[in-house]
Design a protein around this motif. Structure first.
Motif, PDB file in Angstrom:
ATOM      1  N   MET A  43      18.970  27.595  81.193  1.00 63.76           N
ATOM      2  CA  MET A  43      19.980  26.867  82.107  1.00 63.76           C
ATOM      3  C   MET A  43      19.288  28.430  83.816  1.00 63.76           C
ATOM      4  SD  MET A  43      23.312  25.885  81.060  1.00 63.76           S
ATOM      5  CE  MET A  43      23.708  24.445  79.548  1.00 63.76           C
ATOM      6  N   ASN A  44      18.080  27.909  83.703  1.00 61.45           N
ATOM      7  CA  ASN A  44      18.352  29.036  84.674  1.00 61.45           C
ATOM      8  C   ASN A  44      18.513  29.119  86.493  1.00 61.45           C
ATOM      9  OD1 ASN A  44      16.286  26.896  86.028  1.00 61.45           O
ATOM     10  ND2 ASN A  44      14.747  27.096  84.769  1.00 61.45           N
ATOM     11  N   ASN A  45      19.213  28.311  86.643  1.00 63.03           N
ATOM     12  CA  ASN A  45      20.370  28.150  87.932  1.00 63.03           C
ATOM     13  C   ASN A  45      21.641  29.445  87.977  1.00 63.03           C
ATOM     14  OD1 ASN A  45      20.980  26.079  86.554  1.00 63.03           O
ATOM     15  ND2 ASN A  45      21.065  25.020  88.763  1.00 63.03           N
ATOM     16  N   ILE A  46      21.492  29.600  86.721  1.00 69.44           N
ATOM     17  CA  ILE A  46      23.301  29.842  86.033  1.00 69.44           C
ATOM     18  C   ILE A  46      22.820  31.276  86.281  1.00 69.44           C
ATOM     19  CG2 ILE A  46      24.947  30.236  84.983  1.00 69.44           C
ATOM     20  CD1 ILE A  46      24.973  26.983  86.361  1.00 69.44           C
ATOM     21  N   PRO A  47      23.528  32.157  87.154  1.00 70.45           N
ATOM     22  CA  PRO A  47      23.564  33.913  86.599  1.00 70.45           C
ATOM     23  C   PRO A  47      23.793  34.287  85.463  1.00 70.45           C
ATOM     24  CG  PRO A  47      24.734  33.399  89.073  1.00 70.45           C
ATOM     25  CD  PRO A  47      24.557  31.588  88.222  1.00 70.45           C
ATOM     26  N   GLN A  48      22.804  35.222  85.286  1.00 69.98           N
ATOM     27  CA  GLN A  48      22.720  35.618  83.518  1.00 69.98           C
ATOM     28  C   GLN A  48      24.168  36.295  83.262  1.00 69.98           C
ATOM     29  OE1 GLN A  48      20.164  35.969  81.813  1.00 69.98           O
ATOM     30  NE2 GLN A  48      21.859  37.541  80.194  1.00 69.98           N
ATOM     31  N   ALA A  49      24.988  37.162  84.522  1.00 69.50           N
ATOM     32  CA  ALA A  49      26.693  37.233  84.105  1.00 69.50           C
ATOM     33  C   ALA A  49      26.826  35.782  83.740  1.00 69.50           C
ATOM     34  CB  ALA A  49      26.526  38.225  85.177  1.00 69.50           C
ATOM     35  N   THR A  50      27.328  35.199  83.793  1.00 63.11           N
ATOM     36  CA  THR A  50      27.703  33.620  83.472  1.00 63.11           C
ATOM     37  C   THR A  50      27.468  33.472  82.400  1.00 63.11           C
ATOM     38  OG1 THR A  50      27.641  33.470  85.804  1.00 63.11           O
ATOM     39  CG2 THR A  50      28.338  31.290  84.873  1.00 63.11           C
ATOM     40  N   ARG A  51      25.767  33.017  82.329  1.00 58.81           N
ATOM     41  CA  ARG A  51      25.219  32.816  80.980  1.00 58.81           C
ATOM     42  C   ARG A  51      25.745  33.567  79.815  1.00 58.81           C
ATOM     43  NH1 ARG A  51      19.419  32.351  81.992  1.00 58.81           N
ATOM     44  NH2 ARG A  51      19.899  33.238  83.467  1.00 58.81           N
ATOM     45  N   GLU A  52      26.366  34.685  79.918  1.00 53.78           N
ATOM     46  CA  GLU A  52      26.858  35.770  78.837  1.00 53.78           C
ATOM     47  C   GLU A  52      28.603  34.979  78.993  1.00 53.78           C
ATOM     48  OE1 GLU A  52      26.104  39.197  80.009  1.00 53.78           O
ATOM     49  OE2 GLU A  52      23.760  39.427  79.859  1.00 53.78           O
ATOM     50  N   LYS A  53      29.193  34.901  79.502  1.00 48.88           N
ATOM     51  CA  LYS A  53      30.052  34.791  79.514  1.00 48.88           C
ATOM     52  C   LYS A  53      30.343  33.283  79.169  1.00 48.88           C
ATOM     53  CE  LYS A  53      32.690  36.600  83.307  1.00 48.88           C
ATOM     54  NZ  LYS A  53      33.256  36.660  85.386  1.00 48.88           N
ATOM     55  N   LEU A  54      29.453  32.364  78.889  1.00 52.88           N
ATOM     56  CA  LEU A  54      29.427  31.260  78.783  1.00 52.88           C
ATOM     57  C   LEU A  54      29.441  31.137  77.151  1.00 52.88           C
ATOM     58  CD1 LEU A  54      27.631  29.254  81.438  1.00 52.88           C
ATOM     59  CD2 LEU A  54      30.064  28.731  80.017  1.00 52.88           C
ATOM     60  N   GLN A  55      28.397  32.362  76.482  1.00 51.78           N
ATOM     61  CA  GLN A  55      27.638  32.128  74.955  1.00 51.78           C
ATOM     62  C   GLN A  55      28.445  33.127  74.983  1.00 51.78           C
ATOM     63  OE1 GLN A  55      23.903  34.146  76.449  1.00 51.78           O
ATOM     64  NE2 GLN A  55      23.132  33.002  75.489  1.00 51.78           N
ATOM     65  N   SER A  56      30.048  33.660  75.497  1.00 53.42           N
ATOM     66  CA  SER A  56      31.161  34.269  74.713  1.00 53.42           C
ATOM     67  C   SER A  56      32.077  33.328  74.818  1.00 53.42           C
ATOM     68  CB  SER A  56      31.338  35.876  75.691  1.00 53.42           C
ATOM     69  OG  SER A  56      30.341  36.815  75.514  1.00 53.42           O
ATOM     70  N   ASN A  57      32.095  32.526  75.151  1.00 54.07           N
ATOM     71  CA  ASN A  57      33.187  32.074  74.926  1.00 54.07           C
ATOM     72  C   ASN A  57      33.141  30.380  74.180  1.00 54.07           C
ATOM     73  OD1 ASN A  57      36.257  33.058  76.777  1.00 54.07           O
ATOM     74  ND2 ASN A  57      34.326  33.771  77.334  1.00 54.07           N
ATOM     75  N   PHE A  58      31.626  30.027  74.268  1.00 50.33           N
ATOM     76  CA  PHE A  58      31.545  28.796  74.428  1.00 50.33           C
ATOM     77  C   PHE A  58      30.159  28.215  73.306  1.00 50.33           C
ATOM     78  CE2 PHE A  58      33.367  28.202  78.450  1.00 50.33           C
ATOM     79  CZ  PHE A  58      34.769  27.523  78.343  1.00 50.33           C
ATOM     80  N   TYR A  59      30.040  27.126  72.465  1.00 53.20           N
ATOM     81  CA  TYR A  59      28.907  26.714  72.457  1.00 53.20           C
ATOM     82  C   TYR A  59      28.523  25.468  71.984  1.00 53.20           C
ATOM     83  CZ  TYR A  59      31.237  24.317  68.051  1.00 53.20           C
ATOM     84  OH  TYR A  59      32.777  23.151  68.314  1.00 53.20           O
ATOM     85  N   ILE A  60      27.411  25.022  72.614  1.00 53.19           N
ATOM     86  CA  ILE A  60      26.915  23.553  73.084  1.00 53.19           C
ATOM     87  C   ILE A  60      26.569  23.152  71.445  1.00 53.19           C
ATOM     88  CG2 ILE A  60      25.171  21.684  74.240  1.00 53.19           C
ATOM     89  CD1 ILE A  60      24.668  24.336  75.583  1.00 53.19           C
ATOM     90  N   GLY A  61      27.757  22.276  70.589  1.00 50.22           N
ATOM     91  CA  GLY A  61      28.046  20.982  69.392  1.00 50.22           C
ATOM     92  C   GLY A  61      26.913  20.338  69.459  1.00 50.22           C
ATOM     93  N   ILE A  62      25.756  20.574  69.548  1.00 55.58           N
ATOM     94  CA  ILE A  62      24.943  19.441  69.418  1.00 55.58           C
ATOM     95  C   ILE A  62      25.365  19.484  67.473  1.00 55.58           C
ATOM     96  CG2 ILE A  62      22.643  18.202  69.756  1.00 55.58           C
ATOM     97  CD1 ILE A  62      23.982  18.274  71.793  1.00 55.58           C
ATOM     98  N   PRO A  63      24.563  18.167  67.206  1.00 56.71           N
ATOM     99  CA  PRO A  63      25.006  18.362  65.379  1.00 56.71           C
ATOM    100  C   PRO A  63      23.360  18.501  64.910  1.00 56.71           C
ATOM    101  CG  PRO A  63      25.120  16.299  66.149  1.00 56.71           C
ATOM    102  CD  PRO A  63      24.981  16.857  67.667  1.00 56.71           C
ATOM    103  N   GLU A  64      23.220  18.965  64.255  1.00 51.40           N
ATOM    104  CA  GLU A  64      21.878  18.640  63.274  1.00 51.40           C
ATOM    105  C   GLU A  64      21.602  17.788  62.403  1.00 51.40           C
ATOM    106  OE1 GLU A  64      19.758  21.324  59.414  1.00 51.40           O
ATOM    107  OE2 GLU A  64      21.958  22.433  60.670  1.00 51.40           O
ATOM    108  N   LEU A  65      20.359  17.441  62.882  1.00 54.32           N
ATOM    109  CA  LEU A  65      19.727  15.689  61.063  1.00 54.32           C
ATOM    110  C   LEU A  65      19.527  16.725  60.225  1.00 54.32           C
ATOM    111  CD1 LEU A  65      18.896  13.893  61.831  1.00 54.32           C
ATOM    112  CD2 LEU A  65      16.245  14.415  62.117  1.00 54.32           C
ATOM    113  N   VAL A  66      20.001  16.160  59.024  1.00 52.45           N
ATOM    114  CA  VAL A  66      20.288  16.190  57.865  1.00 52.45           C
ATOM    115  C   VAL A  66      19.282  15.094  57.425  1.00 52.45           C
ATOM    116  CG1 VAL A  66      21.893  16.339  55.977  1.00 52.45           C
ATOM    117  CG2 VAL A  66      22.320  17.428  57.857  1.00 52.45           C
TER     118      VAL A  66
END
Length: 348
Positions: A43-66
């Protein structure tokens, strides 16, 4: 960690504010996710520090194709997905002239116990979250490379047994900041949880309501649907009339035709009396046979005669087009066969 797909835009804005970030970042992040960017670092328009906060608190729960199966008959596609915790769910994408439709799951397994449905074998593992419902659509759109315009909550699980998550799902899937699928293009199916039908009616949504009825008498319904021991047909019809009066919207009654159980012209006459004068439509379903029970599909002649009786009594009736018969596209069949074949244990 939290699945960020479980948050609506207002909740994500509040998180940004609480974490000393500008609220407008929430819209930027949401836009990336619904455009198919599922890694915060991209997400290249999001500051690096904000992205790090997001990664520390969230995951993007897209399922894996089995597993993926494509019907040779009509291009119906069935997907088996693995969730973040390893549980398995399935969904079906059906292509029509008017657009792509998806049938999604609302639970891992189901506790309703309907005999004609493979989803209930093994019982309920857990409810799906709002984000896990959304992610089935998002992943399927990615796999087919096309937009999905119609959604049916009729896969594994009972939607009204997971009411709060389903209602939040309806809000986000309909939002222009979410998947932007109109409420009139969404159908929610229930086996008849009376108090939830009435609660849903009071919300006055434009979503289509479908009732899995499958019998015209309590005696016959109890033979295939344990829920009939809790709610009588009279109670369900009363709740449906309440819904119609509140919303002025037509209800669809799903009726799976089983040989020697509910498929006679006498059954059709009883159903006609039951539904007389209601703003409704009947969708006749040739039952999908599964190995674990003795229920057999009604003959084509019986199905046609049943339809003729209903229409003679001025009840709008269709026979559901059978999609994906060659790929076990009925609820729960693919998940069940995969678990048995691979000796998978869920919910542990």
């Amino acid at each position: 960690m939290t699945n960020i797909l479980d948050l609506n835009l207002a909740e994500l804005k509040q998180w940004m504010k609480s974490n000393s970030e500008s609220e407008f970042r929430a819209k930027q992040v949401s836009d990336w996710i619904y455009k198919g960017i599922w890694k915060f670092e991209n997400m290249n328009n999001i500051p690096q520090a904000t992205r790090e906060k997001l990664q520390s608190n969230f995951y993007i729960g897209i399922p894996e194709l089995v597993e993926e199966y494509t019907s040779k008959i009509n291009d119906t596609r069935k997907y088996l997905f693995a969730l973040n915790d390893g549980n398995l769910i399935e969904c079906v994408v059906m292509k029509y002239k008017h657009g792509n439709s998806i049938c999604i799951s609302t639970q891992v397994g189901c506790r309703m116990g309907c005999k004609f449905c493979a989803s209930t074998i093994g019982g309920l593992i857990r409810n799906l979250t709002t984000g896990e419902m959304l992610s089935q659509i998002m992943k399927a759109q990615h796999l087919i490379g096309e937009r999905i315009s119609n959604v049916v909550l009729m896969g594994s699980g009972e939607p009204f047994d997971n009411f709060e998550n389903v209602i939040k799902f309806l809000d986000i899937v309909n939002s222009e900041n979410g998947l932007n699928i109109g409420q009139r293009h969404i159908t929610i199916s229930t086996c008849g949880i009376v108090e939830k039908i009435k609660e849903f009616a009071d919300m006055d949504m434009q979503t289509t309501l479908a009732i899995s009825l499958h019998a015209a008498t309590d005696e016959i319904r109890m033979r295939s649907m344990p829920i009939a021991n809790k709610y009588s047909i009279a109670e369900i019809i009363d709740a449906c009339k309440y819904y119609i009066n509140k919303t002025n919207r037509r209800i669809t009654f799903e009726y799976a035709l089983v040989a020697d159980l509910n498929d006679t012209t006498r059954d059709a006459e009883k159903l006609s009396v039951l539904l007389e004068g209601m703003l409704c439509h009947v969708n006749l379903i040739p039952v999908n046979e599964i190995k674990e029970n003795e229920l057999k599909r009604a003959s084509n002649d019986a199905i046609s005669r049943f339809k003729d009786v209903l229409e003679a009594n001025n009840i709008q009736t269709t026979i559901r087009r059978e999609m994906g018969l060659d790929i076990n596209a009925a609820c729960g069949q693919l998940r069940r066969s995969y678990i048995k074949g691979n000796k998978v244990n869920e919910g542990v």
